[in-house]
Design a protein around this motif. Sequence first.
Motif, PDB file in Angstrom:
ATOM      1  N   GLU A 294       0.823  -1.196   0.000  1.00 47.88           N
ATOM      2  CA  GLU A 294       0.000   0.000   0.000  1.00 47.88           C
ATOM      3  C   GLU A 294       0.866   1.259   0.000  1.00 47.88           C
ATOM      4  O   GLU A 294       2.050   1.227   0.354  1.00 47.88           O
ATOM      5  N   LEU A 306      -3.955   3.699   0.105  1.00 50.14           N
ATOM      6  CA  LEU A 306      -4.218   3.236  -1.253  1.00 50.14           C
ATOM      7  C   LEU A 306      -3.568   1.874  -1.489  1.00 50.14           C
ATOM      8  O   LEU A 306      -2.346   1.780  -1.610  1.00 50.14           O
ATOM      9  N   LEU A 310      -5.144  -1.368  -6.467  1.00 44.53           N
ATOM     10  CA  LEU A 310      -6.045  -0.384  -7.047  1.00 44.53           C
ATOM     11  C   LEU A 310      -5.314   0.566  -7.986  1.00 44.53           C
ATOM     12  O   LEU A 310      -5.937   1.354  -8.682  1.00 44.53           O
ATOM     13  N   MET A 311      -3.982   0.504  -7.999  1.00 49.09           N
ATOM     14  CA  MET A 311      -3.202   1.400  -8.846  1.00 49.09           C
ATOM     15  C   MET A 311      -3.239   0.924 -10.291  1.00 49.09           C
ATOM     16  O   MET A 311      -3.088  -0.264 -10.571  1.00 49.09           O
ATOM     17  N   TRP A 314       1.485   4.906 -13.052  1.00 55.17           N
ATOM     18  CA  TRP A 314       2.094   6.099 -12.477  1.00 55.17           C
ATOM     19  C   TRP A 314       3.235   6.572 -13.360  1.00 55.17           C
ATOM     20  O   TRP A 314       3.754   5.805 -14.181  1.00 55.17           O
ATOM     21  N   GLU A 335      -2.371   7.055 -10.985  1.00 56.38           N
ATOM     22  CA  GLU A 335      -3.783   6.858 -11.273  1.00 56.38           C
ATOM     23  C   GLU A 335      -4.265   5.584 -10.590  1.00 56.38           C
ATOM     24  O   GLU A 335      -3.610   4.547 -10.654  1.00 56.38           O
ATOM     25  N   TYR A 336      -5.415   5.669  -9.928  1.00 60.35           N
ATOM     26  CA  TYR A 336      -5.980   4.491  -9.279  1.00 60.35           C
ATOM     27  C   TYR A 336      -7.471   4.410  -9.578  1.00 60.35           C
ATOM     28  O   TYR A 336      -8.100   5.360 -10.021  1.00 60.35           O
ATOM     29  N   LYS A 337      -8.020   3.234  -9.308  1.00 61.41           N
ATOM     30  CA  LYS A 337      -9.431   2.980  -9.589  1.00 61.41           C
ATOM     31  C   LYS A 337     -10.182   2.826  -8.289  1.00 61.41           C
ATOM     32  O   LYS A 337      -9.829   2.007  -7.446  1.00 61.41           O
ATOM     33  N   GLN A 338     -11.248   3.610  -8.126  1.00 57.45           N
ATOM     34  CA  GLN A 338     -12.104   3.535  -6.949  1.00 57.45           C
ATOM     35  C   GLN A 338     -13.515   3.274  -7.439  1.00 57.45           C
ATOM     36  O   GLN A 338     -14.194   4.175  -7.929  1.00 57.45           O
ATOM     37  N   ARG A 342     -11.898   6.470 -12.132  1.00 59.41           N
ATOM     38  CA  ARG A 342     -10.439   6.570 -12.140  1.00 59.41           C
ATOM     39  C   ARG A 342     -10.030   7.957 -11.659  1.00 59.41           C
ATOM     40  O   ARG A 342     -10.594   8.964 -12.094  1.00 59.41           O
TER      41      ARG A 342
END
Length: 420
Positions: A294, A306, A310-311, A314, A335-338, A342
């Motif tokens: 993380e 984070l 989920l990344m 970068w 950049e990550y996804k939630q 994004r």
Amino acid sequence: MHVSIPVTEDLVDDLGGRYVLYSVYLEGFILFKVRYKELHFWDEQMHRVFGKRLPAFPPKYYLAMTKSMAEERRTMLEHYLQEIISDPVVSSSEIFIDFLKKRQLATYKMPTIKLILKVYLADGRHVEVGGQSSDTAERVLETALYKLGVSRELKEYFRLFITHKDSNGAFTVMKQIAHFEIPFITIWNINNDSFQIEVRKWYMDPSTDVMLMGCAAAVDLLYCQAVQELEMNWFRPTEKQRQNLQHFIKVDNKIKFLEIMQEVEHYGYMVFGPCTAHLAETSSIFTVSVGSNELFCSNVNENFCLPINLMIQWHVNMHVQTEKSNSQLTEFKLEYKQGQQRTWITICSEQGFLLSSCLKKILSEQPVTLVKENLEIIENKSPTNIFNRKPRQVKVPKNKISRSFSCEQNNVFESLDFSL
């Protein structure tokens, strides 16, 4: 290792001919300067050894270059160097290392002389390594570990780093020294007594400690680094854990101390900061740390956790490009996804390249962890809020993780593709 050529110089040789001198940076620090024709000759020599394994070398221009042509060549040379440095077979070869040694020595007009180099431990002790001004980091590390009594088989768990301690006692790990770098030139070029060469462990999974427990000298290195980081509040022990840790420091029981450390929250994390982080449409000063799959940002008001799975991708931009600076300000964008959304976060720090290296190190260790324990990486199927929470753990097959790295213009660009 992150390679860039952010600086070029238009010069005239002794015969009146014009040429371009390229400043090659590694991890945000200048490594050497070189002409195109020197790189071209080197590429021809390496092709005799590696053939088609090498990437395409930028072609010659037989007419005067326009600005766009010069920029295209700079970009292509940057890509070329990034690819061959990233190839472990090429970058560990004699022809590769010899050329980079010669270029580093020539750039700084450094003669090959005998000297004694001080390599520090986390507790302030140092070991004196005798050798030459041209010795690479790999040889310096081998000699330092030998003098410390660390088994040769354990060398892979340690690296040389440039560290910094300011007048207020704040400690920072600035960069890892690449195996082909010349540590003497790196530290000489910084020319600041508050920077030093230090041997530290190089793995992100704290359970790896057990692999070194059979070597007393390796245990000593792990112990003094853990004590240093504990004093800097890099970890989050409970009150009971802190009392036990202080007790085992007092009685000098290093094994027991390290055993308790395995249970301490954030043990094994690399800490960066303070950094300016742009999170969730807000900007603030955070302490950033990486570990346990993380990226963790914290300040007095909030925590941001984070999970690495989920990344999405970068990249790191180097903004300050002056050779007089001891370090370079970088912009680390991730950049990550939630859920289905994004989102980008941006971290401005002097340690952006090291942050990237730590995340890649976590990824490289995951297959080993999965085989060793059958095992778990952090995932959250439907993340709704990654502030002030702990991610749960689920089992994920190791063949569901893929990663790729590429280089784009001045940036070192890294994309991570997860299929979960």
